[in-house]
Design an enzyme around this catalytic site. Structure first.
Site, mmCIF file in Angstrom:
data_model
loop_
_atom_site.group_PDB
_atom_site.id
_atom_site.type_symbol
_atom_site.label_atom_id
_atom_site.label_comp_id
_atom_site.label_asym_id
_atom_site.label_seq_id
_atom_site.Cartn_x
_atom_site.Cartn_y
_atom_site.Cartn_z
ATOM 1 N N HIS A 126 -7.009 -5.864 2.333
ATOM 2 C CA HIS A 126 -5.961 -5.099 2.987
ATOM 3 C C HIS A 126 -5.428 -6.179 4.190
ATOM 4 C CE1 HIS A 126 -6.656 -0.829 2.170
ATOM 5 N NE2 HIS A 126 -7.936 -1.379 1.881
ATOM 6 N N ASP B 84 0.858 -1.383 0.011
ATOM 7 C CA ASP B 84 -0.183 -0.112 0.115
ATOM 8 C C ASP B 84 0.968 1.096 -0.023
ATOM 9 O OD1 ASP B 84 -1.768 2.152 0.988
ATOM 10 O OD2 ASP B 84 -3.412 0.476 1.253
ATOM 11 N N ILE B 85 0.551 2.116 -0.862
ATOM 12 C CA ILE B 85 1.293 3.500 -0.878
ATOM 13 C C ILE B 85 0.998 4.477 0.548
ATOM 14 C CG2 ILE B 85 1.736 3.399 -3.288
ATOM 15 C CD1 ILE B 85 -0.442 5.708 -3.655
ATOM 16 N N HIS C 179 -10.594 -5.644 -2.871
ATOM 17 C CA HIS C 179 -9.183 -5.916 -2.442
ATOM 18 C C HIS C 179 -9.231 -6.250 -0.947
ATOM 19 C CE1 HIS C 179 -10.307 -1.622 -2.186
ATOM 20 N NE2 HIS C 179 -9.293 -1.429 -1.074
ATOM 21 N N GLY D 236 -16.505 1.918 3.775
ATOM 22 C CA GLY D 236 -15.063 2.973 3.719
ATOM 23 C C GLY D 236 -14.521 2.543 2.489
ATOM 24 N N GLN D 237 -15.115 1.813 1.527
ATOM 25 C CA GLN D 237 -14.288 1.677 0.053
ATOM 26 C C GLN D 237 -14.203 2.675 -0.556
ATOM 27 O OE1 GLN D 237 -16.437 -1.272 -2.122
ATOM 28 N NE2 GLN D 237 -14.700 -1.583 -3.491
ATOM 29 N N ASN E 31 -13.020 -3.732 2.812
ATOM 30 C CA ASN E 31 -14.030 -2.460 2.929
ATOM 31 C C ASN E 31 -15.175 -2.769 1.795
ATOM 32 O OD1 ASN E 31 -12.901 -1.297 5.075
ATOM 33 N ND2 ASN E 31 -11.293 -0.274 3.648
#
Length: 115
Positions: free
Chosen positions: A104, A33-34, A102, A95-96, A89
């Site tokens: 996390h 994740d960035i 995907h 909260g998507q 999410n």
């Protein structure tokens, strides 16, 4: 396999946007994740475009099982030894932010606390 040309994660899967890959096979791409919330924070993304978890059907059982089994393997490979958290999410109230399914996977000291 479906693809959305406007989807950020579809572009990452296609190699049009660079990512720091953690794992890849015929079904999924996992990358760091960035904007991590934990010392180790990877996203497991299906190569098939599925907007959100609520769109899954019986035909996706193998894919979700694969993602779930891959998560602990990735954490072990990345040196996480004291537990991790998985989050998917779904939709605006969930909260998507990116509408491509995907998972996390976050590990390290108290990965769910962002301070």
């Amino acid at each position: 396999m479906s693809h959305d040309p406007d989807c950020l994660f579809c572009k990452i899967v296609a190699g049009q946007i660079p990512s720091r890959k953690a794992y890849e096979d015929e079904l999924v791409l996992a990358f760091h994740d960035i904007h991590p919330w934990a010392p180790v924070h990877v996203l497991i993304v299906p190569k098939q475009h599925i907007a959100m978890m609520s769109e899954l059907g019986d035909e996706h059982v193998q894919l979700l099982g694969h993602m779930s089994v891959l998560a602990p393997k990735l954490m072990r490979d990345l040196g996480v030894t004291n537990g991790f958290r998985t989050v998917i999410n779904t939709g605006p109230d969930g909260g998507q932010e990116v509408y491509h399914l995907h998972m996390h996977v976050m590990g390290g000291p108290r990965p769910w606390l962002k301070g």
